[in-house]
Design a protein around this motif. Structure first.
Motif, PDB file in Angstrom:
ATOM      1  N   GLY A  50      17.980  11.645  -5.712  1.00  0.00           N
ATOM      2  CA  GLY A  50      17.728  11.578  -4.282  1.00  0.00           C
ATOM      3  C   GLY A  50      18.162  10.310  -3.588  1.00  0.00           C
ATOM      4  O   GLY A  50      17.897  10.140  -2.388  1.00  0.00           O
ATOM      5  N   HIS A  51      18.807   9.401  -4.293  1.00  0.00           N
ATOM      6  CA  HIS A  51      19.318   8.192  -3.658  1.00  0.00           C
ATOM      7  C   HIS A  51      20.696   7.863  -4.222  1.00  0.00           C
ATOM      8  O   HIS A  51      21.167   8.494  -5.164  1.00  0.00           O
ATOM      9  CB  HIS A  51      18.356   7.008  -3.842  1.00  0.00           C
ATOM     10  N   TYR A  52      21.336   6.876  -3.617  1.00  0.00           N
ATOM     11  CA  TYR A  52      22.671   6.463  -4.030  1.00  0.00           C
ATOM     12  C   TYR A  52      22.593   5.155  -4.818  1.00  0.00           C
ATOM     13  O   TYR A  52      21.804   4.270  -4.493  1.00  0.00           O
ATOM     14  CB  TYR A  52      23.583   6.256  -2.815  1.00  0.00           C
ATOM     15  N   LEU A  53      23.423   5.057  -5.827  1.00  0.00           N
ATOM     16  CA  LEU A  53      23.572   3.825  -6.586  1.00  0.00           C
ATOM     17  C   LEU A  53      25.027   3.386  -6.504  1.00  0.00           C
ATOM     18  O   LEU A  53      25.943   4.195  -6.685  1.00  0.00           O
ATOM     19  CB  LEU A  53      23.171   4.021  -8.042  1.00  0.00           C
ATOM     20  N   MET A  54      25.238   2.116  -6.229  1.00  0.00           N
ATOM     21  CA  MET A  54      26.588   1.550  -6.218  1.00  0.00           C
ATOM     22  C   MET A  54      26.687   0.495  -7.318  1.00  0.00           C
ATOM     23  O   MET A  54      25.870  -0.431  -7.379  1.00  0.00           O
ATOM     24  CB  MET A  54      26.923   0.924  -4.865  1.00  0.00           C
ATOM     25  N   TYR A  55      27.683   0.639  -8.169  1.00  0.00           N
ATOM     26  CA  TYR A  55      27.980  -0.326  -9.222  1.00  0.00           C
ATOM     27  C   TYR A  55      29.187  -1.143  -8.782  1.00  0.00           C
ATOM     28  O   TYR A  55      30.136  -0.605  -8.207  1.00  0.00           O
ATOM     29  CB  TYR A  55      28.259   0.398 -10.543  1.00  0.00           C
ATOM     30  N   PHE A  56      29.144  -2.447  -9.038  1.00  0.00           N
ATOM     31  CA  PHE A  56      30.221  -3.317  -8.571  1.00  0.00           C
ATOM     32  C   PHE A  56      30.298  -4.560  -9.456  1.00  0.00           C
ATOM     33  O   PHE A  56      29.327  -4.938 -10.123  1.00  0.00           O
ATOM     34  CB  PHE A  56      30.001  -3.718  -7.109  1.00  0.00           C
ATOM     35  N   SER A  57      31.445  -5.197  -9.465  1.00  0.00           N
ATOM     36  CA  SER A  57      31.644  -6.418 -10.249  1.00  0.00           C
ATOM     37  C   SER A  57      31.090  -7.624  -9.499  1.00  0.00           C
ATOM     38  O   SER A  57      31.274  -7.761  -8.287  1.00  0.00           O
ATOM     39  CB  SER A  57      33.140  -6.641 -10.529  1.00  0.00           C
ATOM     40  N   ILE A  58      30.416  -8.502 -10.254  1.00  0.00           N
ATOM     41  CA  ILE A  58      29.929  -9.759  -9.690  1.00  0.00           C
ATOM     42  C   ILE A  58      30.458 -10.910 -10.544  1.00  0.00           C
ATOM     43  O   ILE A  58      30.595 -10.782 -11.756  1.00  0.00           O
ATOM     44  CB  ILE A  58      28.391  -9.799  -9.607  1.00  0.00           C
ATOM     45  N   PRO A  59      30.755 -12.057  -9.930  1.00  0.00           N
ATOM     46  CA  PRO A  59      31.455 -13.139 -10.618  1.00  0.00           C
ATOM     47  C   PRO A  59      30.514 -14.054 -11.384  1.00  0.00           C
ATOM     48  O   PRO A  59      29.287 -13.969 -11.240  1.00  0.00           O
ATOM     49  CB  PRO A  59      32.101 -13.899  -9.462  1.00  0.00           C
ATOM     50  N   PRO A  60      31.062 -14.970 -12.185  1.00  0.00           N
ATOM     51  CA  PRO A  60      30.223 -15.988 -12.839  1.00  0.00           C
ATOM     52  C   PRO A  60      29.560 -16.874 -11.791  1.00  0.00           C
ATOM     53  O   PRO A  60      30.052 -17.029 -10.672  1.00  0.00           O
ATOM     54  CB  PRO A  60      31.225 -16.796 -13.676  1.00  0.00           C
ATOM     55  N   PHE A  61      28.437 -17.468 -12.153  1.00  0.00           N
ATOM     56  CA  PHE A  61      27.840 -18.494 -11.309  1.00  0.00           C
ATOM     57  C   PHE A  61      28.780 -19.687 -11.259  1.00  0.00           C
ATOM     58  O   PHE A  61      29.403 -20.049 -12.255  1.00  0.00           O
ATOM     59  CB  PHE A  61      26.486 -18.946 -11.863  1.00  0.00           C
TER      60      PHE A  61
END
Length: 328
Positions: A50-61
């Motif tokens: 019933g909801h949307y999930l978005m997966y995405f790349s995140i960078p190093p700190f």
């Protein structure tokens, strides 16, 4: 011809050449948790419970060499495809991911999210991995990871930017790789049977040559980030042409069998924006998402500062007898 294309790539990267105007529309998302500025790449969206999930790349700190703080995958949740709240991260786990992971592609099967992603930072030996989750947030790795790397002298052995789709009597895995000189980025494809658990031994590479490689000047030296949707009996591939900020832009190709592809145009389907717009340096790494009501949306990344920041937006796509068309 190669020298001419190379010159165009260099010049466009230097001047951040612009395509036709693009609007950010109703959605503009950027995760600020790691660098204090918006930085989200490689979007992929699914609908679950019933909801949307978005997966995405995140960078190093910034300034932290600890491998646990390398490239990772962020997870955001939404009820309307417009407003997104970050709800989790998938961090490196095990030796094969110790330098990082990114570029997620997801597929919902029987209420579970199957995530296909790449290792990062290993150059020629980066490969595709698989994990599964019942809630879309907490994932269990496939014990045979990495599950796929290509073979043959036409490529370097690297596989990134995974996209998996069920088509007819099998699953197709699309991936980007490079030629043996690590110069040209191009697309390949592998297959697994419908009864697969996506283990390494289930995948068979289908060609001994690329299924799509750079052809037009705007594609530079790179075709990557394939996202596939089925319409009727045909598959449509939304792909990224040219390396990041060259500018990268989105093209479309069509196939009847998932192996032989024909471009719909010699021009970008989704160009980068005009000067002053948020995506003036690129509109790249597409994901085509079909909602439960049949409406389709093209998610993509962009920036206006040559990659100091990255944001994700979307455009709705209509379908005509000639193929996809962006809603203006």
């Amino acid at each position: 011809m190669v020298k001419t294309i190379g010159l165009l790539v260099v010049l466009s990267a230097f001047f951040c050449l612009k395509g036709s105007a693009q609007s950010s529309g109703e959605m503009l998302f950027g995760d600020t948790s790691r660098r204090g500025v918006p930085f989200s790449k490689d979007p992929h969206v699914v609908r679950l419970n019933g909801h949307y999930l978005m997966y995405f790349s995140i960078p190093p700190f910034d300034g932290n060499p600890d491998p646990i703080n390398g490239w990772a995958i962020g997870i955001a949740k939404s009820s309307d495809l417009v407003d997104w709240e970050k709800v989790g991260e998938i961090l490196p786990e095990g030796d094969y991911e110790k330098k990082g992971l990114c570029a997620p592609g997801a597929l919902v099967i029987d209420g579970q999210v199957h995530l296909f992603y790449q290792t990062y930072g290993n150059w020629r030996t980066d490969a595709i991995c698989h994990a599964v989750s019942s809630d879309g947030i907490n994932f269990e790795r496939n014990p045979t990871n990495p599950i796929f790397r290509p073979t043959g002298d036409w490529n370097c052995g690297r596989a990134i930017d995974a996209e998996v789709i069920r088509f007819k009597d099998r699953y197709l895995l699309y991936f980007a790789t490079r030629d043996s000189s690590m110069n040209i980025q191009m697309q390949g494809v592998a297959a697994a049977p419908l009864n697969t658990n996506f283990n390494r031994e289930d995948w068979t590479q289908l060609t001994d040559e690329p299924i799509l490689a750079p052809k037009y000047p705007w594609e530079g030296r790179c075709v990557e980030g394939a996202s596939i949707i089925q319409r009727g009996d045909s598959l449509f591939m939304f792909y990224a042409g040219a390396y990041n900020n060259a500018p990268q832009q989105v093209g479309v190709a069509k196939s009847a069998d998932g192996i032989l592809w024909e471009r719909l145009s010699n021009k970008p389907f989704l160009p980068n924006g005009d000067p002053g717009e948020w995506n003036s340096c690129e509109s790249g790494h597409p994901h085509i998402f079909e909602d439960e009501d049949g409406r389709t949306y093209l998610f993509f990344q962009g920036n206006d500062d040559f990659g100091k920041t990255w944001k994700i937006s979307k455009r709705e796509v209509l379908w005509t007898a000639n193929g996809p068309k962006l809603i203006e």
